[in-house]
Enzyme design. Structure first.
Site, PDB file in Angstrom:
ATOM      1  N   LEU A 253      40.330  41.663  37.567  1.00  0.00           N
ATOM      2  CA  LEU A 253      39.551  41.799  36.341  1.00  0.00           C
ATOM      3  C   LEU A 253      38.528  40.682  36.192  1.00  0.00           C
ATOM      4  O   LEU A 253      38.880  39.501  36.189  1.00  0.00           O
ATOM      5  CB  LEU A 253      40.486  41.816  35.127  1.00  0.00           C
ATOM      6  CG  LEU A 253      39.841  42.058  33.766  1.00  0.00           C
ATOM      7  CD1 LEU A 253      39.185  43.435  33.721  1.00  0.00           C
ATOM      8  CD2 LEU A 253      40.865  41.905  32.650  1.00  0.00           C
ATOM      9  N   ASP A 254      37.253  41.066  36.064  1.00  0.00           N
ATOM     10  CA  ASP A 254      36.133  40.141  35.824  1.00  0.00           C
ATOM     11  C   ASP A 254      35.995  39.078  36.906  1.00  0.00           C
ATOM     12  O   ASP A 254      35.490  37.990  36.653  1.00  0.00           O
ATOM     13  CB  ASP A 254      36.281  39.465  34.452  1.00  0.00           C
ATOM     14  CG  ASP A 254      36.053  40.431  33.312  1.00  0.00           C
ATOM     15  OD1 ASP A 254      35.312  41.415  33.504  1.00  0.00           O
ATOM     16  OD2 ASP A 254      36.616  40.211  32.221  1.00  0.00           O
ATOM     17  N   GLU A 255      36.427  39.383  38.125  1.00  0.00           N
ATOM     18  CA  GLU A 255      36.333  38.411  39.215  1.00  0.00           C
ATOM     19  C   GLU A 255      35.607  38.973  40.425  1.00  0.00           C
ATOM     20  O   GLU A 255      35.675  38.412  41.514  1.00  0.00           O
ATOM     21  CB  GLU A 255      37.731  37.913  39.605  1.00  0.00           C
ATOM     22  CG  GLU A 255      38.421  37.111  38.504  1.00  0.00           C
ATOM     23  CD  GLU A 255      39.718  36.475  38.966  1.00  0.00           C
ATOM     24  OE1 GLU A 255      39.928  36.397  40.196  1.00  0.00           O
ATOM     25  OE2 GLU A 255      40.506  36.066  38.100  1.00  0.00           O
TER      26      GLU A 255
END
Length: 310
Positions: A253-255
């Site tokens: 997530l969000d990486e």
């Protein structure tokens, strides 16, 4: 009754991948060639020879050799004349060059427009910006559909004459909603999916299926300010920069690999509402830039990071 796959295909905005907008027998046709491969002597020479042999004129060229990883990246915009230099012929002939260097590559006319599906939740600033840029001709894309869990933006999307699909999501219906989303994606056949502030976590399977073809935007306060009201948290800490990050979506997530970031100076005089407004500007700018660069073939994913030939 939900739309069937045939119904969805009928509703998705019809667009065609145009290989050329001019007659190749009488006028130059511009193409873009992108490639990356392990670093080796002779790559530029081989590409240049191919272009010369096909009567091409190089308009723009960018390249980068990553000495640390031993990898080479290149983007060439060139023009050809003659009915024999069709995109299919150019691709067929370049395949031999690519094979000799184990290249990942793509060649297509500049006039080709990407089919883009946009997903959005309650906040519509990024959606509105992308739709405006598309309508004004600023972005080389065709928005084939918009998917949203609320109906807040249905009127806006309809005004742009773009199909709108309402896919509500609750904790109890999350798996059914994602199945519906997959049906829409498969039927609309987009080249790119853009999460324009779509506030639902997607499954690992969907992220894997759309790897390298799905872009997300979030404020750069993550992970420093997690949870509710991040701009209030940032205000309490006296931040001096407001920012946003556009990146490819991965199961982490969000990486995912970062495409571009936008930062704007702020100071003690800005209220939390001011910071949120400034943040919306940063998000819109970063997302539009990421979509443009991706659709122009400027972004190469290399592991956890990207190389962007601007």
């Amino acid at each position: 009754m939900p739309d069937t796959g045939r119904d969805i295909r009928a509703r998705c905005k019809e667009t065609a991948h145009s290989d050329s907008r001019t007659d190749p027998a009488t006028a130059p046709v511009e193409h873009v060639l992108t490639l990356d491969c392990p670093e080796a002597p002779g790559i530029v020479l081989a590409v240049s020879r191919f272009l010369v042999e096909h009567g091409s004129d190089i308009i723009d060229n960018q390249q980068f050799g990553d000495r640390r990883d031993g990898h080479f990246f290149m983007r060439v915009r060139f023009a050809t004349v003659g009915s024999e230099n069709t995109p299919q012929t150019l691709r067929r002939d370049f395949a031999a060059v690519a094979a000799s260097f184990t290249m990942r590559w793509h060649l297509e006319p500049v006039s080709t427009r990407r089919r883009v599906l946009i997903m959005v939740s309650r906040y519509g600033h990024c959606l509105n910006d992308l739709l405006f840029r598309t309508r004004s001709g600023d972005l080389p894309i065709d928005v084939v559909a918009v998917v949203s869990n609320p109906r807040d933006h249905e009127t806006l999307v309809a005004w742009h004459d773009i199909p709108f699909f309402h896919v509500p999501v609750t904790a109890a219906t999350k798996s059914e909603a994602e199945a519906r989303l997959l049906e829409i994606v498969d039927s609309c056949d987009p080249d790119l999916v853009v999460l324009a502030r779509y506030m639902q976590v997607l499954s690992d399977d969907l992220c894997t299926r759309l790897a390298g073809r799905m872009i997300n935007i979030h404020h750069s306060f993550l992970p420093s300010f997690k949870g509710a009201k991040p701009y209030h948290q940032a205000h309490d800490r006296g931040v001096k920069l407001v920012g946003a990050t556009a990146h490819y979506v991965t199961a982490d997530l969000d990486e995912g690999p970062i495409i571009t970031q936008e930062v704007i100076d702020v100071d003690h005089s800005h209220t939390p509402d001011d910071l949120a407004a400034i943040g919306r500007d940063a998000e819109s700018a970063a997302l539009a830039r990421a979509v443009r660069w991706h659709c122009e073939g400027r972004v190469f994913v290399q592991g956890r990071r990207t190389v962007v030939l601007r």
